[in-house]
Design an enzyme around this catalytic site. Structure first.
Site, PDB file in Angstrom:
ATOM      1  N   GLY A  26      17.117  22.620 -27.383  1.00  0.00           N
ATOM      2  CA  GLY A  26      18.012  22.945 -26.333  1.00  0.00           C
ATOM      3  C   GLY A  26      19.516  23.088 -26.596  1.00  0.00           C
ATOM      4  O   GLY A  26      20.071  22.407 -27.367  1.00  0.00           O
ATOM      5  N   GLY A  77      23.114  24.051 -24.820  1.00  0.00           N
ATOM      6  CA  GLY A  77      23.986  24.334 -23.636  1.00  0.00           C
ATOM      7  C   GLY A  77      25.331  23.716 -23.936  1.00  0.00           C
ATOM      8  O   GLY A  77      26.072  23.200 -24.898  1.00  0.00           O
ATOM      9  N   VAL A  83      20.443  19.675 -27.952  1.00  0.00           N
ATOM     10  CA  VAL A  83      19.298  18.682 -27.766  1.00  0.00           C
ATOM     11  C   VAL A  83      18.317  18.785 -28.763  1.00  0.00           C
ATOM     12  O   VAL A  83      17.815  19.834 -28.974  1.00  0.00           O
ATOM     13  CB  VAL A  83      18.619  18.767 -26.307  1.00  0.00           C
ATOM     14  N   LYS A 141      20.416  14.047 -28.184  1.00  0.00           N
ATOM     15  CA  LYS A 141      21.525  14.858 -27.289  1.00  0.00           C
ATOM     16  C   LYS A 141      22.720  14.812 -27.992  1.00  0.00           C
ATOM     17  O   LYS A 141      23.309  13.521 -27.761  1.00  0.00           O
ATOM     18  CB  LYS A 141      21.726  14.520 -25.752  1.00  0.00           C
ATOM     19  N   ASP A 157      24.255  15.243  -9.854  1.00  0.00           N
ATOM     20  CA  ASP A 157      23.930  16.546 -10.217  1.00  0.00           C
ATOM     21  C   ASP A 157      22.397  16.639 -10.084  1.00  0.00           C
ATOM     22  O   ASP A 157      21.822  17.184 -11.009  1.00  0.00           O
ATOM     23  CB  ASP A 157      24.364  16.816 -11.755  1.00  0.00           C
TER      24      ASP A 157
END
Lengths: 451, 252
Positions: A74, A76, A81, A96, A189
């Site tokens: 990942g 972002g 990640v 992460k 969130d």
């Protein structure tokens, strides 16, 4: 053609010709790419140099010798990640690494340690566990449980969720929320991307409180909104936008209400939205759950996730099978609404079927003209009426060229005058522009199969 | 005017690992299970929709006449999406870009059978490639790149950039910051008479520093979208940088 080329403007920076037409118009493609992914010079001139991703991976591996870094899974705004293995514990984890820019925020380090410690204390089957956290060579990291599965967004988009799934998943999500809320932690969130569903179908809430770790809740709401995945302010409770400092656990309940709406209807509740039972064939009592969770005033919502869970569980335990549902069904495909279809055979030319299709009185009705071998256009309009109860399977395929509803009938009879597919099977092809409507029709038809 | 200092929209945020593990192209390749068929078909359609133009450019560069190229490309994609080609051509399944070109070459090389399909393709008017627009673009392309494959790669680069820019614009617009996007776009691509930051700042009534920060965010997000878009056509994430390098070479 040459003349046109000669007149082309060139980039003042690098001299390459500027693009013409479309969104790139007037821009320099070479410069755009350079801006986007960095200057290519190092790797253009030194092919032996390891690529950026490799450098990154090996640097991470050096900083985290206790892990076998398997792959970058990942990337972002919050950071990277990696999927990694911890050989000593024989487990797979998600590592992460927070993006450097988040650390530039005031008092980041202190807040990170304080919040991450609270997150690491969370231990619940419906919450993605934080195993460890810390800082190595200026890199702030979290080690989290690796969940093999999909997130709710993917399930919703694939059309894999049914009302029954929502009824099963929501109480479990509530359990995870309730637990965290009892520990004084608000997620802030909640959205489909943050709810993972593992291989056993168990929902797990990810990234608990990360918004707070990153200190984004203390900024003005524009900042908070902007730093989330784009286009998701719809999940935020009104007070998160207007009074971010007053946010408590009831903001999560609001967000879960939005998620539930989306699970039931595959749409977001925007503006004056339709009730779930008006959009899809679901129990009308779920309308009340969604509306209560999404109350504007926190005091009028469910006051605890466990309350919301109880409401949903009650509905799941006492399913209602009554005629009420047909009301909802008619709304899904409006009475009298017709859609154009155009069937051609694979060889394109032996036959062509052009007509309209709709639903009337529990019957699928198609009126069409057929044309064979590209010449003999039949002037006769044929009508096909199929009782919905005769349909066995309805599937919808979205293709590049067109989209298709495929219907398998309960009997293998060949449908007279409708030369489409093998026996007992009907295909209707629709123009790409009508894909959304065709899908709605297919959904309506397949819902009618369930009863 | 929206506040240009607010964070660029959409840092990708907490994305789930799977999001990236299942790129469009790897979804297509995970053939087999009936259950996955729809997802697979959808992923392939999406990819074809985004990258049909490079194939068209290749066909034109090879010397096909306009109408011929148009029909041929339509027939090609029709066949590709029917699934037969996918099963047959596993020559180079590494990247979607290489795969698509290989497939198209096979398609062209298959002689008479292809010719038939080519002709039949003429009837398929419902293909959603915008032929008029394609031709408009074709005529506008520079004519110095004579190698069809190079032309293909160049068009591919453009398609990648266009896709990422469109997404970026949509994100800014969804966040109510379409105006910020429009104002800052020139800073991305070396546009002629691109206004300096100071001038831009004066125009929109912000400080120069704020505009620089906003431009940086725009650029960073653009980079993310670009990488993600390219990654969608790959299976092995370690190929990303190499693929980007290939596009660089084709564009510069």
């Amino acid at each position: 053609m040459n003349d046109r080329h000669d007149e082309r403007a060139s980039c003042p920076r690098c001299g390459a010709p500027l693009a013409e037409g479309g969104v790139l118009s007037g821009l320099c493609p070479a410069c755009l790419l350079r801006q986007g992914v960095g200057d290519p010079a190092p790797f253009l001139h030194d092919a032996a140099r390891p690529s950026g991703a490799e450098v990154e991976l090996s640097a991470i591996q050096r900083d985290f010798p206790q892990f076998e870094i398997l792959e970058l899974v990942g990337r972002g705004g919050m950071g990277l990640v990696y999927k990694a293995r911890q050989p000593r514990l024989d487990r797979t984890v998600a590592l992460k690494i927070l993006a450097p820019e988040v650390m530039s925020q005031p008092a980041f380090a202190e807040r990170f340690l304080r919040e991450a410690r609270a997150l690491a204390r969370l231990n619940h089957p419906n919450v993605v566990a934080v195993h460890d956290f810390g800082e190595v060579n200026g890199r702030y990291f979290l080690v989290m449980e690796y969940v093999e599965g999909a997130h709710l967004r993917q399930l919703i988009e694939l059309g894999r969720l049914r009302a029954a799934d929502a009824l099963r998943l929501v109480p479990e999500i509530c359990a995870g929320l309730q637990y965290a809320h009892e520990q004084g932690i608000v997620h802030r969130d909640i959205k489909p991307e943050n709810i993972l569903v593992d291989a056993n179908g168990r929902p797990k809430i990810a990234d608990f409180g990360l918004v707070k770790v990153l200190g984004q809740d203390e900024d003005d709401w524009r900042l908070t909104r902007a730093s989330q995945v784009m286009g998701t302010p719809q999940y935020m409770a009104p007070e998160q936008m207007h009074r971010p400092r007053d946010v408590d656990h009831r903001a999560d309940i609001y967000s879960l209400g939005v998620v539930l709406y989306e699970m039931l209807t595959a749409e977001l509740p925007v503006g004056r939205f339709a009730l779930p039972s008006e959009r899809a064939r679901v129990d009308a009592r779920l309308d009340d759950v969604v509306l209560k969770a999404m109350q504007r005033e926190p005091a009028q919502r469910y006051q605890a996730a466990s309350e919301m869970s109880t409401s949903v569980e009650d509905i799941a335990k006492n399913p209602r099978h009554n005629r009420e549902r047909n009301v909802a069904r008619d709304v899904v495909w409006p009475k009298g609404k017709r859609l154009n279809f155009l069937n051609k055979d694979k060889l394109d030319g032996i036959y062509e079927l052009r007509g309209i299709i709709g639903v009337e009185n529990e019957e699928l009705v198609a009126e069409y003209r057929s044309q064979l071998l590209g010449i003999a256009r039949s002037s006769k309009v044929e009508t096909l009426r199929l009782p919905l109860k005769d349909l066995a399977v309805v599937s919808f395929k979205r293709g590049f060229l067109s989209c298709e509803i495929r219907i398998t009938l309960r009997s293998l009879a060949h449908v007279e005058g409708f030369p489409s597919g093998p026996k007992g099977c009907l295909r209707f092809l629709f123009a790409k522009a009508d894909a959304a409507e065709a899908e709605r029709l297919a959904r309506h038809l397949s819902l009618s199969l369930e009863s | 005017m929206a506040d240009p200092t607010s964070k660029g929209p959409a840092s990708a945020g907490p994305q789930l690992a799977r999001d990236f593990a299942t790129t469009r192209w790897s979804l297509v390749q995970r053939a087999g299970q009936e259950d996955d068929d729809d997802a697979r078909q959808a992923a392939l359609s999406e990819l074809c929709q985004a990258y049909w133009y490079p194939v068209y450019a290749f066909a034109r560069r090879q010397g096909s006449a306009r109408v011929e190229a148009e029909d041929g490309v339509q027939a090609f994609f029709a066949e590709l999406l029917e699934g037969d080609l996918l099963a047959r051509a596993d020559a180079d399944r590494g990247r979607f870009r290489a795969y698509l070109l290989t497939c198209f070459r096979h398609f062209l090389a298959n002689g008479r059978a292809r010719e038939e399909a080519w002709k039949r393709g003429g009837g398929r008017r419902h293909v959603s490639i915008d032929a008029a627009r394609a031709e408009g673009r074709w005529v506008a392309e520079p004519v110095d790149a004579t190698d069809p494959e190079r032309e293909f790669t160049r068009a591919w680069g453009h398609a990648v950039l266009e896709g990422a820019l469109e997404t970026l614009r949509a994100e800014y617009e969804a966040g109510g910051k379409g105006d910020v996007f429009a104002a800052l776009l020139p800073t991305l691509g070396g546009q002629q008479e691109s206004p300096g930051y100071r001038e831009l700042a004066e125009r929109i009534g912000a400080t120069e520093g704020a505009v620089k920060v906003a431009a940086l965010r725009l650029r960073r997000r653009f980079g993310e979208l670009l990488r993600r878009r390219v990654a969608q056509t790959l299976v092995d994430p370690s190929e990303l940088e190499d693929e980007l390098r290939g596009l660089f070479e084709a564009l510069s």
